[in-house]
Motif scaffolding. Structure first.
Motif, PDB file in Angstrom:
ATOM      1  N   MET A   1       0.837  -1.197   0.000  1.00  0.00           N
ATOM      2  CA  MET A   1       0.000   0.000   0.000  1.00  0.00           C
ATOM      3  C   MET A   1       0.878   1.255   0.000  1.00  0.00           C
ATOM      4  N   HIS A   2       0.502   2.208  -0.787  1.00  0.00           N
ATOM      5  CA  HIS A   2       1.257   3.451  -0.926  1.00  0.00           C
ATOM      6  C   HIS A   2       0.869   4.440   0.186  1.00  0.00           C
ATOM      7  N   THR A   3       1.862   4.911   0.925  1.00  0.00           N
ATOM      8  CA  THR A   3       1.613   5.883   1.985  1.00  0.00           C
ATOM      9  C   THR A   3       1.663   7.275   1.379  1.00  0.00           C
ATOM     10  N   ARG A   4       0.579   8.029   1.569  1.00  0.00           N
ATOM     11  CA  ARG A   4       0.508   9.392   1.044  1.00  0.00           C
ATOM     12  C   ARG A   4       1.103  10.339   2.096  1.00  0.00           C
ATOM     13  N   ILE A   5       2.222  10.976   1.742  1.00  0.00           N
ATOM     14  CA  ILE A   5       2.926  11.866   2.663  1.00  0.00           C
ATOM     15  C   ILE A   5       2.739  13.306   2.200  1.00  0.00           C
ATOM     16  N   GLY A   6       2.369  14.141   3.140  1.00  0.00           N
ATOM     17  CA  GLY A   6       2.214  15.566   2.866  1.00  0.00           C
ATOM     18  C   GLY A   6       3.203  16.375   3.678  1.00  0.00           C
ATOM     19  N   VAL A   7       3.626  17.489   3.110  1.00  0.00           N
ATOM     20  CA  VAL A   7       4.538  18.407   3.786  1.00  0.00           C
ATOM     21  C   VAL A   7       3.810  19.735   3.975  1.00  0.00           C
ATOM     22  N   TYR A   8       3.866  20.254   5.197  1.00  0.00           N
ATOM     23  CA  TYR A   8       3.322  21.590   5.489  1.00  0.00           C
ATOM     24  C   TYR A   8       4.490  22.441   5.974  1.00  0.00           C
TER      25      TYR A   8
ATOM     26  N   ARG B   1      -6.614  19.947   9.586  1.00  0.00           N
ATOM     27  CA  ARG B   1      -7.304  19.568   8.349  1.00  0.00           C
ATOM     28  C   ARG B   1      -6.370  18.857   7.383  1.00  0.00           C
ATOM     29  N   GLY B   2      -5.129  19.310   7.306  1.00  0.00           N
ATOM     30  CA  GLY B   2      -4.153  18.678   6.412  1.00  0.00           C
ATOM     31  C   GLY B   2      -3.842  17.249   6.833  1.00  0.00           C
ATOM     32  N   ALA B   3      -3.807  17.001   8.133  1.00  0.00           N
ATOM     33  CA  ALA B   3      -3.505  15.659   8.644  1.00  0.00           C
ATOM     34  C   ALA B   3      -4.564  14.649   8.215  1.00  0.00           C
ATOM     35  N   LYS B   4      -5.778  15.113   7.936  1.00  0.00           N
ATOM     36  CA  LYS B   4      -6.850  14.225   7.484  1.00  0.00           C
ATOM     37  C   LYS B   4      -6.704  13.854   6.009  1.00  0.00           C
ATOM     38  N   LEU B   5      -5.926  14.627   5.271  1.00  0.00           N
ATOM     39  CA  LEU B   5      -5.800  14.409   3.829  1.00  0.00           C
ATOM     40  C   LEU B   5      -4.679  13.447   3.455  1.00  0.00           C
ATOM     41  N   VAL B   6      -3.771  13.210   4.388  1.00  0.00           N
ATOM     42  CA  VAL B   6      -2.602  12.381   4.099  1.00  0.00           C
ATOM     43  C   VAL B   6      -2.445  11.314   5.181  1.00  0.00           C
ATOM     44  N   ASP B   7      -1.655  10.296   4.855  1.00  0.00           N
ATOM     45  CA  ASP B   7      -1.376   9.254   5.843  1.00  0.00           C
ATOM     46  C   ASP B   7      -0.345   9.735   6.859  1.00  0.00           C
ATOM     47  N   ARG B   8       0.561  10.567   6.399  1.00  0.00           N
ATOM     48  CA  ARG B   8       1.609  11.122   7.276  1.00  0.00           C
ATOM     49  C   ARG B   8       1.818  12.579   6.906  1.00  0.00           C
ATOM     50  N   LEU B   9       1.812  13.453   7.906  1.00  0.00           N
ATOM     51  CA  LEU B   9       2.042  14.878   7.686  1.00  0.00           C
ATOM     52  C   LEU B   9       3.380  15.264   8.303  1.00  0.00           C
ATOM     53  N   VAL B  10       4.242  15.828   7.477  1.00  0.00           N
ATOM     54  CA  VAL B  10       5.536  16.309   7.938  1.00  0.00           C
ATOM     55  C   VAL B  10       5.461  17.829   7.998  1.00  0.00           C
ATOM     56  N   ILE B  11       5.614  18.370   9.192  1.00  0.00           N
ATOM     57  CA  ILE B  11       5.628  19.819   9.349  1.00  0.00           C
ATOM     58  C   ILE B  11       7.083  20.249   9.249  1.00  0.00           C
ATOM     59  N   GLY B  12       7.381  21.030   8.223  1.00  0.00           N
ATOM     60  CA  GLY B  12       8.748  21.489   7.987  1.00  0.00           C
ATOM     61  C   GLY B  12       8.944  22.896   8.508  1.00  0.00           C
ATOM     62  N   VAL B  13       9.739  23.024   9.537  1.00  0.00           N
ATOM     63  CA  VAL B  13      10.037  24.329  10.127  1.00  0.00           C
ATOM     64  C   VAL B  13      11.306  24.846   9.457  1.00  0.00           C
TER      65      VAL B  13
ATOM     66  N   ILE C   1      -3.329  16.219  18.231  1.00  0.00           N
ATOM     67  CA  ILE C   1      -3.986  16.063  16.930  1.00  0.00           C
ATOM     68  C   ILE C   1      -3.845  14.626  16.459  1.00  0.00           C
ATOM     69  N   ASP C   2      -4.963  14.057  16.009  1.00  0.00           N
ATOM     70  CA  ASP C   2      -4.950  12.688  15.496  1.00  0.00           C
ATOM     71  C   ASP C   2      -4.165  12.626  14.197  1.00  0.00           C
ATOM     72  N   GLY C   3      -3.456  11.543  14.028  1.00  0.00           N
ATOM     73  CA  GLY C   3      -2.728  11.328  12.783  1.00  0.00           C
ATOM     74  C   GLY C   3      -1.244  11.176  13.027  1.00  0.00           C
ATOM     75  N   ASP C   4      -0.567  10.746  11.986  1.00  0.00           N
ATOM     76  CA  ASP C   4       0.885  10.564  12.004  1.00  0.00           C
ATOM     77  C   ASP C   4       1.510  11.903  11.612  1.00  0.00           C
ATOM     78  N   ILE C   5       1.965  12.645  12.607  1.00  0.00           N
ATOM     79  CA  ILE C   5       2.519  13.983  12.372  1.00  0.00           C
ATOM     80  C   ILE C   5       3.936  14.029  12.920  1.00  0.00           C
ATOM     81  N   THR C   6       4.866  14.476  12.087  1.00  0.00           N
ATOM     82  CA  THR C   6       6.239  14.667  12.540  1.00  0.00           C
ATOM     83  C   THR C   6       6.640  16.108  12.266  1.00  0.00           C
ATOM     84  N   VAL C   7       7.570  16.594  13.067  1.00  0.00           N
ATOM     85  CA  VAL C   7       8.063  17.967  12.934  1.00  0.00           C
ATOM     86  C   VAL C   7       9.565  17.898  12.719  1.00  0.00           C
ATOM     87  N   VAL C   8      10.017  18.477  11.615  1.00  0.00           N
ATOM     88  CA  VAL C   8      11.442  18.494  11.290  1.00  0.00           C
ATOM     89  C   VAL C   8      11.821  19.886  10.794  1.00  0.00           C
TER      90      VAL C   8
END
Length: 169
Positions: A1-8, A25-37, A63-70
């Motif tokens: 299965m393809h994991t949809r990764i989003g960057v904010y 809202r963005g975390a609901k659109l992707v399987d994993r959200l990467v917050i890029g600081v 917040i629900d979801g797979d969220i990482t901050v880098v």
């Protein structure tokens, strides 16, 4: 299965209720959200990248979801490629935002057309909020509680107390 990764991406100096709305809202659109600081010295940061990352991590804990901050200090498209993202999430507040973001999305598409940019409109009640304005209001001792969470407000007030307010004698 393809994991949809989003960057904010953003400077998040400081993170506002508007940013939090887009993250939720963005975390609901992707399987994993990467917050890029990112570093953006032209914006005169109040906090270091490390401080901003810690602030964002603290604020997104619930917040629900797979969220990482880098952090990143490169072209957005290089960062998105490094994170294996297929989507860049951007928040829009007003027409002026749209013009800038539309141009950036076009340039980014020229660099890498495999990564799509998705625009999310900020909630109407949050549209006027901008980190730059939050800092300016706080620098003059104004109330920022409507624009940031209580913990971010405490961080901003403490930093401004440390560096000194404008307009005080």
């Amino acid at each position: 299965m393809h994991t949809r990764i989003g960057v904010y991406p953003g400077t998040f100096d400081p993170i506002t209720r508007g940013h939090m709305d887009i993250i939720r809202r963005g975390a609901k659109l992707v399987d994993r959200l990467v917050i890029g600081v990112t570093t953006n010295l032209s914006k005169s940061p109040l906090f270091t990248v490390e401080e901003r990352m810690a602030m964002v991590r603290r604020e997104v804990e619930e917040i629900d979801g797979d969220i990482t901050v880098v952090s990143f200090d490169s072209l957005l498209m290089d960062f998105a490629e490094r994170e294996r993202a297929s989507v860049i999430i951007r928040g829009l507040r007003a027409v002026a935002d749209f013009e800038y973001e539309y141009q950036m999305a076009g340039m980014n598409q020229q660099i890498n057309d495999r990564i799509e940019t998705v625009f999310l409109m900020a909630d109407v009640s949050l549209q006027p909020i901008a980190s730059r304005l939050v800092k300016e209001i706080a620098m003059y001792g104004g109330p920022i509680h409507r624009f940031v969470t209580p913990s971010v407000q405490a961080d901003v007030v403490a930093r401004i107390d440390m560096i000194g307010r404008k307009g005080s004698r």
